[in-house]
Design a protein around this motif. Structure first.
Motif, PDB file in Angstrom:
ATOM      1  N   THR A  70      28.979  38.455  51.529  1.00  0.00           N
ATOM      2  CA  THR A  70      29.720  39.669  51.831  1.00  0.00           C
ATOM      3  C   THR A  70      30.401  40.154  50.553  1.00  0.00           C
ATOM      4  O   THR A  70      30.437  39.437  49.539  1.00  0.00           O
ATOM      5  N   GLU A  71      30.970  41.324  50.617  1.00  0.00           N
ATOM      6  CA  GLU A  71      31.716  41.837  49.470  1.00  0.00           C
ATOM      7  C   GLU A  71      32.983  41.031  49.223  1.00  0.00           C
ATOM      8  O   GLU A  71      33.518  41.031  48.113  1.00  0.00           O
ATOM      9  N   ASP A  72      33.445  40.316  50.246  1.00  0.00           N
ATOM     10  CA  ASP A  72      34.653  39.502  50.096  1.00  0.00           C
ATOM     11  C   ASP A  72      34.381  38.172  49.415  1.00  0.00           C
ATOM     12  O   ASP A  72      35.221  37.683  48.651  1.00  0.00           O
ATOM     13  N   ASN A  73      33.208  37.563  49.698  1.00  0.00           N
ATOM     14  CA  ASN A  73      32.955  36.241  49.108  1.00  0.00           C
ATOM     15  C   ASN A  73      31.999  36.263  47.926  1.00  0.00           C
ATOM     16  O   ASN A  73      31.680  35.217  47.362  1.00  0.00           O
ATOM     17  N   ALA A  74      31.545  37.446  47.523  1.00  0.00           N
ATOM     18  CA  ALA A  74      30.616  37.527  46.396  1.00  0.00           C
ATOM     19  C   ALA A  74      31.229  36.969  45.122  1.00  0.00           C
ATOM     20  O   ALA A  74      30.521  36.461  44.240  1.00  0.00           O
ATOM     21  N   VAL A  75      32.556  37.021  45.003  1.00  0.00           N
ATOM     22  CA  VAL A  75      33.239  36.539  43.802  1.00  0.00           C
ATOM     23  C   VAL A  75      33.070  35.030  43.621  1.00  0.00           C
ATOM     24  O   VAL A  75      33.281  34.498  42.525  1.00  0.00           O
TER      25      VAL A  75
END
Length: 350
Positions: A38-43
């Motif tokens: 997700t865009e939240d865990n891509a980091v």
């Protein structure tokens, strides 16, 4: 190659089992994330050279930016399809490789299993006899021999399905594809036809084409209106090949005989996960599941030991080629139709 760091998203227990077993031959550093991308865990990809993704991991422009800024160089898909990657967002920044063929026989065989189960009402008979109900009422099917099968898409999977139905069951086979395999069709006695003819004459229609703008909702109210009453629709390709709302309407009015679906156009939140202790919030999916002549499986057509082995082996070989600076035979070279492509010269898309 121990300095090559790989982050595997959406890692199920069977992924971990096969990756760890085969990694003994490669020596990569691999970390597994059970959650979908997700865009939240891509980091979490910070510090990793490679991310490995499955069909419901979506690389949006925002995710592509996060990957690029955190040093990711390669996206290694564990699938043949790549409609979950925004290719414009990654071009020139992230290489993308895929698994073009892992076991076309697995998917073809599952397709035929759906057809047989639906036609002969195997799924209904199973539950009936477990209650010691041996009545045959409502279980009548029809002979496949002599009927017409329409195959949309004649890549490896579509060709195998056509051969099973044509040679194995004695069905007349009509095929449709913008890139026809003419010699193959002639050798097997199959006929390439326009989609309209295929819709009108087929007793069974099976979808094996990639998801593109041209094929999105290729099965819709207009195409269904052309089909025979009682037609069986099979989809082991991509969910968005079918407009589910239009399919439901045709099921409700009795026009469709049955539908066998291994994919669903809004499957991301449900497939590959256990929701048995919760409620389905998707009203369309919930309605679809109420029909006794609909058989839904959870994107499992690929799921054989041979196929998963091939997926992981090809993924690892793709990563090894990238780490060693070699040609990427399985790179998605999507710019070919837009500009002169140098892949053949340098072995990479850019």
């Amino acid at each position: 190659m121990a300095d090559t760091r790989i982050l595997v998203f959406d890692a199920k227990p069977y992924d971990i089992e096969f990756f760890e077993k085969l990694n003994k031959n490669y020596g990569f550093f691999i970390k597994f994330i059970p959650d979908r991308l997700t865009e939240d865990n891509a980091v979490l990809a910070n510090g990793y050279d490679v991310v490995s993704l499955f069909v419901n991991d979506y690389v949006t422009p925002q995710v592509a930016d996060i990957f690029y800024k955190n040093g990711v160089k390669l996206i290694a898909l564990r699938s043949a399809g790549y409609n979950n990657v925004d290719l414009d967002a990654v071009y020139g920044r992230l290489h993308v490789v895929r698994v073009p063929a892992y076991s076309p026989h697995a998917i073809a065989e599952h397709t035929v299993a759906l057809l047989l189960a639906l036609n002969r009402k195997i799924h209904r008979a199973y539950w009936r006899t477990r209650d010691f109900n041996f009545s045959l009422h409502g279980l009548m099917g029809f002979d496949l021999h002599g009927k017409t099968a329409g195959i949309i898409g004649t890549g490896k999977i579509g060709r195998i399905v056509a051969e099973i139905l044509g040679k194995g069951f004695g069905m007349r086979v009509l095929v449709s594809d913008p890139y026809p395999q003419t010699e193959w069709a002639e050798n097997n006695g199959f006929s390439y036809v326009e989609l309209e003819k295929l819709y009108k004459e087929s007793d069974v229609i099976s979808l094996h084409c990639p998801l593109t703008e041209n094929t999105r909702h290729i099965i819709n109210k207009d195409s269904l209106a052309l089909t025979k009453p009682g037609v069986i629709i099979l989809n082991t390709g991509r969910g968005q090949l079918i407009s589910t709302r239009d399919l439901i309407a045709a099921l409700k009015n009795g026009h469709i005989g049955a539908a066998g679906l291994d994919v669903y156009e809004e499957e991301t939140d449900y497939f590959f996960e256990d929701h048995s202790d919760s409620y389905i919030q998707d009203d369309v999916l919930a309605r679809l599941m109420t029909f006794p002549n609909v058989l839904v499986t959870s994107h499992q057509a690929f799921f054989t030991r041979e196929a998963v082995t091939n997926i992981v082996e090809t993924t690892m070989e793709n990563i090894r080629a990238f780490a060693e600076g070699k040609a990427l035979d399985n790179e998605i070279c999507y710019k070919c139709d837009r500009q002169n492509c140098r892949k053949k010269e340098v072995g990479r898309c850019w």
